[in-house]
Structures are given as C-alpha cells and as structure tokens.
Design an enzyme around this catalytic site. Structure first.
Site, mmCIF file in Angstrom:
data_model
loop_
_atom_site.group_PDB
_atom_site.id
_atom_site.type_symbol
_atom_site.label_atom_id
_atom_site.label_comp_id
_atom_site.label_asym_id
_atom_site.label_seq_id
_atom_site.Cartn_x
_atom_site.Cartn_y
_atom_site.Cartn_z
ATOM 1 C CG ASP A 98 -9.167 39.482 57.170
ATOM 2 O OD1 ASP A 98 -8.173 39.600 56.433
ATOM 3 O OD2 ASP A 98 -9.298 38.570 58.010
ATOM 4 C CB SER A 101 -11.042 35.670 57.272
ATOM 5 O OG SER A 101 -11.562 36.974 57.498
ATOM 6 C CG ASN A 103 -17.016 32.786 58.260
ATOM 7 O OD1 ASN A 103 -16.088 32.089 57.865
ATOM 8 N ND2 ASN A 103 -18.263 32.363 58.327
ATOM 9 C CD1 TRP A 105 -15.735 37.071 63.206
ATOM 10 C CD2 TRP A 105 -16.315 38.274 65.005
ATOM 11 N NE1 TRP A 105 -14.575 37.476 63.806
ATOM 12 C CE2 TRP A 105 -14.902 38.215 64.922
ATOM 13 C CE3 TRP A 105 -16.898 38.968 66.060
ATOM 14 C CZ2 TRP A 105 -14.065 38.840 65.864
ATOM 15 C CZ3 TRP A 105 -16.076 39.600 67.002
ATOM 16 C CH2 TRP A 105 -14.679 39.523 66.893
ATOM 17 C CE1 TYR A 141 -9.645 36.214 65.876
ATOM 18 C CE2 TYR A 141 -11.125 35.232 67.471
ATOM 19 C CZ TYR A 141 -10.919 35.940 66.310
ATOM 20 O OH TYR A 141 -11.985 36.365 65.588
ATOM 21 C CG ASP A 282 -4.426 38.818 55.076
ATOM 22 O OD1 ASP A 282 -5.472 39.464 55.266
ATOM 23 O OD2 ASP A 282 -3.991 37.986 55.886
ATOM 24 C CB THR A 285 -1.695 40.404 57.412
ATOM 25 O OG1 THR A 285 -2.421 39.218 57.718
ATOM 26 C CG2 THR A 285 -0.276 40.261 57.907
#
Length: 411
Positions: A98, A101, A103, A105, A141, A282, A285
């Site tokens: 992505d 963003s 990070n 996880w 979210y 992005d 998206t």
C-alpha cells in the site's frame, strides 16, 4: 546470396546474444514479487460505494491517538497483495502493498478475534530473530479497528531480507470487514513522515541496508489477464521497460508523506473538470477519488446521483477520462472508469470531500508506475498489455535492427 543469408543469420544470432546479455545484466539489479488479486472479482456499484467509505477513513487522521487511519478492504474490492515472510524460520503472510500508508502489520498468534483465526498469524516465540519493543499499536478503520504492539524481526520478500524491521503485531481485530479479506495485513510503502510511532518503513530499510541497487520500486498492475489471480508485479530496485510502452513521464512529489504530485488538468471529453489539482498515487485504493467540487461537475456530466449511479444504455459513445501530467495525456477509456449493470451505470470515480485526487487502481491498472524514493518523484507510462511482454519488447527491437543490418550486408 547464400553468403549474405549466412551473414544475416550470424548477425541475428549476435544481436540475440548481446540483447540477452544486456537484458540479464539490467534485470539482475531488479527484485520481483508477484502480486495477486482477489479471484472472481467483479466490480459492482455496491462495492464501489463500500470502497469509497473505506477511503474516507484512510485519509483522515485519528487525532485522539495520532495513528493514521487505513482501510482493509473486503474480498469484493479490487486490491492487490503478495507474499512476505517474517521471522527465523520464515513465517509467511499475504499483505497488501500500500503506497497510501507507511506501516507494516500482521495478526499475532495470541489474537483471538474471528478474523485472526481465519488468517496467518505471527508467533514471536517461534522466531529466533524476534526483538521485543512493546509500544502499543493501533489503527482505526471505518468498519472496525486493529490493535496490538510493536515488534521487530527479519522481514523477507522478493528474495531480500530486511534485518530488524519494526512492525505491528495485531492482537485484536474488531469489525466483520477483516474476516473475508484475502490478505492477512498491510505493508505500507509511503514515506517515513506518514508512519505511526516514527517507525522506519520497510522499503527505506531495504535501501539503508544496501539490499537494492537503486532507491526505486515500481508497480505493474494488471486489470485483465489469462491467469485469474495474477495481478502483476512489484519490482524493487528499479523499473522493467518491457512492462510499459514508451518512456516514463516523471513528475516531482510535492509532499513527501503520501506519493502526492500535481496534475496539469483533468478532462472528460472536451470538458475540463480540474486544473492544477494535487493527486496521490495509492495502490491501496481501487477507485479514483475526486475532490467534491470536481466530482459534482463529473456527476453532472452523466446526470449521476451522489453515489455515482445513473441510467445508461451503452458506453460506446462515452469519452475518455484524460489526466494530464507534466504536459503528457494519460487516457482511461470509459469501460475502466464506469461499470454497467443492466440499464444502470456507476462511476468508479467517487468523492470523500478532500482537496486532492486519489489515483487508485482504476488509474494505476492502466499505467505502469515508478516510485522513485531517492529523487522523490513518480514516473508513469502506459502498461504493456501484450501476452508475452518481454518477447514483445524483443521483437520491437529486432524489427528495427535486423533490416538495417541485412541491408548493410547485402549492399
């Protein structure tokens, strides 16, 4: 004549050998990871609206705890994801790569949420390279949230291994949206300024640890193809010219958080709907998201409602969406930014009342994109949609070179 034919054959062999050596040398610096897409995907008006609502949360910061808000799309949305490993020995995960963003996880093994039970989880006790951090980690979210703690471990993908990458180990996933996701977590590829808790993003660690020859990565996203799940490639360390047509059009990043750049103008047919607006590339998206004023103008062109739905009979006469970047036109035919469902059509262009555009997979699926971290710029070019991409590139060169060589031999 026989001597000329032999010379021509020798010339062809030499060209092929030289091209093969040159191609191998160029490709040696690139590291690839295949990206998949959700099988049996069909974009509908329902999941367009759902995706729009997810994106609205992603581009608003949670001011209560300072963490970025990101969406994890459900399985109906058109997202791309691929394999990574964490730990020693390797534990494997599917993550969404992505660029919106920063990070990384994944779910932790002590997560008891339903979504965690249906996905791969990280077991820190089984990794000899795990390093404790303990800082709380949380992301909110539109339909739920994830929370847990920060940890550090080796992260591998595309044949490379980042030592000591800090990531979020999620212990709670709230919201039904996570249960049916095809991927386990998210690997953010935005700039460090966007990362929660000052965590260094994975790609920046790839660069600082000398694992890639160039601080560049690129995406080739297929919106169609003979293989159902094959979605394209994420390439680390540069770009592959066989995957796009012509040269890359570069534009500078104007905000080194998101991959934000400036457009010249955007039009549909002869109607200019935007001038000098900022836009974000992005990969997390699936839609194109327009500022509200621009979306209102676009909706008026089609007599569409606030969700982008309108009556239609055919897309054959609908003009292209044209996005002009650094004086170059990037055209998206109507069949890619509008979906038809019976007597109705739905725009894959939506709005979340932001003052910039978000260029998701409706755009990125049509244009190969280079993310140049070192020079803080983006490069765009039309994707090469040929079935045999590298073969096509080879024959384009041969068509030019071979006749010239044979003419010289025969005269």
């Amino acid at each position: 004549m026989a001597r000329c034919q032999l010379k021509a054959m020798a010339l062809l062999a030499g060209i092929l050998i030289c091209m093969g050596v040159a191609t191998q040398a160029a490709q040696a610096a690139l590291h690839r990871i295949s990206v998949q897409r959700a099988p049996n995907f069909k974009r509908t008006h329902k999941n367009i609206v759902a995706e729009r609502d997810f994106v609205q949360q992603k581009y608003r910061l949670n001011t209560a705890n300072g963490y970025p808000v990101e969406p994890l799309s459900n399985y109906d949305n058109f997202q791309y994801y691929g394999n990574i490993s964490i730990g020693t020995p390797a534990q494997y995960f599917l993550v969404q790569f992505d660029t919106g963003s920063s990070n990384l996880w994944v779910p932790a093994s002590n997560c008891s949420s339903t979504a965690c039970l249906d996905h791969q989880t990280y077991n820190l006790s089984q990794s000899s390279t795990f390093a404790a951090n303990g800082t709380p980690f949380s992301i909110t979210y539109g339909t739920g949230s994830v929370s847990g703690f920060l940890a550090a471990d080796n992260v591998g993908f595309a044949g490379l291994t980042v030592q000591g990458q800090t990531f979020g180990a999620v212990t709670t996933e709230q919201g039904t949206n996570f249960v049916d996701a095809y991927f386990d977590g998210i690997l953010g590829m935005g700039f460090p300024a966007l990362a929660a808790d000052g965590v260094t993003p994975t790609f920046q660690n790839l660069v600082s640890q000398g694992l890639v020859q160039s601080p560049v990565f690129s995406f080739f996203l297929r919106d169609n193809g003979s293989t159902v799940n094959y979605g394209g490639e994420l390439i680390l360390g540069g770009s592959d010219p066989s995957l796009y047509v012509g040269g890359l059009t570069y534009t500078n990043v104007i905000q080194a958080e998101y991959w934000k750049f400036q457009t010249d103008y955007i039009k549909i047919g002869s109607t200019i709907v935007s001038t000098y607006d900022a836009a974000i590339a992005d990969t997390g998206t699936s839609l194109i998201i327009a500022p509200l004023a621009e979306y209102t103008l676009i909706a008026a062109l089609f007599n569409a409602n606030s969700d982008g739905l309108f009556q239609c009979t055919s897309l054959s006469s609908v003009p292209d969406l044209v996005i002009v970047i650094n004086a170059v036109e990037f055209r998206i035919p109507a069949k890619y930014y509008i979906i038809q469902e019976g007597d109705y059509c739905a725009l894959s262009i939506q709005s979340i009342n932001q003052d910039f555009w978000i260029m998701g997979d409706v755009f990125l699926g049509r244009f190969y994109t280079e993310f140049d971290v070192g020079n803080q710029r983006l490069g765009f070019a039309p994707v090469n949609s040929a079935d045999s991409l590298r073969g096509t590139a080879l024959w384009k060169i041969l068509v030019v070179v071979l006749p010239c060589g044979m003419w010289k031999l025969m005269n």
